[in-house]
Design an enzyme around this catalytic site. Sequence first.
Site, PDB file in Angstrom:
ATOM      1  N   THR A 480     -14.695 -28.464  -4.715  1.00 23.51           N
ATOM      2  CA  THR A 480     -15.964 -27.963  -4.206  1.00 23.51           C
ATOM      3  C   THR A 480     -15.836 -26.616  -3.504  1.00 23.51           C
ATOM      4  O   THR A 480     -16.808 -25.898  -3.361  1.00 23.51           O
ATOM      5  CB  THR A 480     -16.522 -28.976  -3.203  1.00 23.51           C
ATOM      6  OG1 THR A 480     -15.429 -29.376  -2.349  1.00 23.51           O
ATOM      7  CG2 THR A 480     -17.058 -30.204  -3.895  1.00 23.51           C
ATOM      8  N   THR A 646     -19.063 -20.315  -4.566  1.00 24.87           N
ATOM      9  CA  THR A 646     -18.797 -21.757  -4.662  1.00 24.87           C
ATOM     10  C   THR A 646     -20.100 -22.558  -4.561  1.00 24.87           C
ATOM     11  O   THR A 646     -20.235 -23.611  -5.180  1.00 24.87           O
ATOM     12  CB  THR A 646     -17.800 -22.211  -3.578  1.00 24.87           C
ATOM     13  OG1 THR A 646     -18.277 -21.815  -2.299  1.00 24.87           O
ATOM     14  CG2 THR A 646     -16.431 -21.603  -3.819  1.00 24.87           C
ATOM     15  N   VAL A 715     -24.461 -28.775  -0.382  1.00 25.25           N
ATOM     16  CA  VAL A 715     -24.944 -28.445  -1.722  1.00 25.25           C
ATOM     17  C   VAL A 715     -24.307 -29.288  -2.827  1.00 25.25           C
ATOM     18  O   VAL A 715     -24.534 -29.041  -4.003  1.00 25.25           O
ATOM     19  CB  VAL A 715     -24.702 -26.953  -2.046  1.00 25.25           C
ATOM     20  CG1 VAL A 715     -25.542 -26.087  -1.139  1.00 25.25           C
ATOM     21  CG2 VAL A 715     -23.231 -26.586  -1.939  1.00 25.25           C
ATOM     22  N   GLU A 717     -24.806 -32.285  -3.966  1.00 23.69           N
ATOM     23  CA  GLU A 717     -25.531 -33.255  -4.778  1.00 23.69           C
ATOM     24  C   GLU A 717     -26.935 -32.838  -5.196  1.00 23.69           C
ATOM     25  O   GLU A 717     -27.460 -33.324  -6.187  1.00 23.69           O
ATOM     26  CB  GLU A 717     -25.554 -34.609  -4.048  1.00 23.69           C
ATOM     27  CG  GLU A 717     -24.166 -35.213  -4.062  1.00 23.69           C
ATOM     28  CD  GLU A 717     -23.958 -36.339  -3.065  1.00 23.69           C
ATOM     29  OE1 GLU A 717     -24.099 -37.479  -3.464  1.00 23.69           O
ATOM     30  OE2 GLU A 717     -23.640 -36.056  -1.890  1.00 23.69           O
TER      31      GLU A 717
HETATM   32 MO1  MOS Z   1     -21.074 -38.389  -3.209  1.00 23.74          MO
HETATM   33  S1  MOS Z   1     -21.800 -39.640  -4.685  1.00 23.74           S
HETATM   34  O1  MOS Z   1     -21.841 -39.092  -1.804  1.00 23.74           O
HETATM   35  O2  MOS Z   1     -19.400 -38.542  -3.153  1.00 23.74           O
END
Ligand code: MOS
Length: 750
Positions: A480, A646, A715, A717
């Site tokens: 991420t 990112t 960011v 989800e």
């Molecule tokens: Mo995310 S599905 O809360 O790792």
Amino acid sequence: MSAIGQGINRADGRLKVTGQATYSAEHKIPHLAYGMLVLSTVPKGRIAAIDVASIKRMPGVMLVMTHQNALKLPKQNAEGKTGGSGGKEQSKPNQKQQPPNPKMSLLQDDRVEYNAQPVAVVVADTFEHARDAARRLQVRYATQPAQLDFQKAKLKLRRPEPQPERPSDTGRGNVARSMERAAQKLDLLYTTPMENHNPLEPHATIAAWDGDGLTLYDATQNVSGVRRTAAQAFGIDPEKVRVVCPFVGGGFGCKGSTWSHVMLAAMASRMAGVPVKLVLERTQMYGPVGARPLTEQRLRLGASSEGKLLAVSHDTVSSTSFVDDFVEPCTAVTRKAYASESLQTSQRLATLNVGVPTYMRAPGESSGSFALESAMDELAYALKVDPVQLRLTNYAEKEPEKDIPWSSKSLRECYRIGAERFGWARRTPAPGSMRAGRTLVGWGMATASYPANRKGAKASATIDADGSVVVRSGTHDLGTGTYTVMAQIAADALGVDVSRVRFELGDTRLPEAPVSGGSQTVASVGPAVHQAARAARDKLIATALGDSASNLHGMNANDVDAANGWLFAKADPARRDAMTAVVSRAGGQPVSADAEANQGDEKKRYGMQAFGAVFVEVHVDPDLGTIRVPRIVAAYGVGTVINRKTTHSQLMGGIVWGLGMGLMEKTEMDWRVGRAVNANLADYHVPVNADIGSIDITMVDEHDPYINELGAKGVGEIGITGVAAAIANAVYHATGKRIRDLPITPDKLI
Ligand code: MOS
């Protein structure tokens, strides 16, 4: 220039593309043995016999661990929940909304509750020997009737145990009465399939004991959670357990809990007396380590003839297991979405003989937004109003559930920018009215939304004599960008160039951080990093002010600032002292500070949520029913963007996954036996580059003074939310066919 906001490259990018990043299965441990899981082949029953003797004679085999000989775990833990990601047993006040870990299958008895449940672990001197032996292990079952029919399971619906922030039933106003006044009423049923996570890195654990101390190299989103779970399972002090995970090859929720194989690797290691590496095969990723459950969602909307929502009702049934419960909270998004004078939501569970379902990217919000945002589109057509206008008509100026202000909300701006960049004004509303030659063209849109979560976190910052900075927190980088953005936050707080900052994560020896789930890493760990760096800077300033050799000697700390590795007088930047000089004159000892950052009561006073708008164009072949998505335009208000590059990647990855959810993804179960039949990367369809057209993403300027000192919302989800609905809405616009069952495959259109 501030490091925050810069689109700098990933700190770990070079390591990754040159193969130097060490993933969990790659740690070099002496005397390592190899463990292989054996999974059940029936969905319910008892193990009648296991032919261990012949397998033990196979080359290199060191241990065959079954329920007959497996290490007996302390009784209270063997059956109970393990609370790895934050059960009742832990004291951190800020972690309470985290549901506990699932119960695990740890070979403590002969029962089988789902297909692909671990029933044995074979340990051998090489991977090949372990795999060969594991495949040959014969297990006989006394099978029992299994519940594998969702419709039948629905006859015995259960109300889930309510969790904080996640009640099973919610409501405001009087839905029945409001519905009576509605000029337009809709009653719609949406279904979403089971889906499985497919991170490139499968689950993997290396377990090594040293006396009663345990080290776990584990692919996880939660090193401190795995530590708690292991300590509980083995009845040892958490201080005796170290969990290490510097790199995660994708998590998406499936590595947020501690699953059976982690403890089984540790049990096997204890029994075999050597370190054991246990990696799940791709096929083994389908069953024992969670999945997105099936959902069936009933949406009822009632609106005035002008499109004002009067009643919203959202009832969700999701599948769960007999081992433990998991709730896919589809109604969460609906509760925060629109201004409606009445609302009612419910979550129910239908129990199947499958593995425990789990979090999968935007659990609840992605599946729930498919239903809600499809229903809003259906309402727009029924009322003959523009879908964007319908959403503006019902814009929630305040957080609708608690009737409190939003900490910030830029959704109106997102609709405007998204519509403008997409060219929405040129859309002709009638289904089938837009064409490119024989291709049917459809334009659809949806609202995106995800809560801005935060939990308590700790960090430390150390300024070395050479001016380099090390910042530490036991958090994770799932791909991420955590390494990168935390270095930016620390550099900004300290006044040094970001290239001088190294961030260390993924180890329980570091200051404790929460699970990297719920899009909360930046909002939780970022403030701790910021505070630790600030505290280290302030210590350094104090040292300089007290040092008669410093140009800044005797000044007031408030009059001193730091930038580019210098401390300087705000009023006269030429009056300055190099950070390295301050440290070395003070004896060269590194200057360190710790911080713990916790949320106050802001959440009680403000609704905290990220929003966005997504616009999609689909091209449908009228004869074949194939759907292409040449372009997607989206705009998001996610607070402060720490790193444009990112952040953009996170949002884009989410959108791509949303496209997969809309058009491709489904775990095809053989419901006669409760086993996934497309349990591999060839048959489980996800988008590849050739499936993706242009993706245009705008992050709107959004300032949030309440959410945390960085103003960042997270960011990870939000990008997936709304996309499947926008695609379904575009497909309706193209074809006049409303598909309420994901994924929208060609067979549903012809
Ligand atoms: Mo995310 S599905 O809360 O790792």
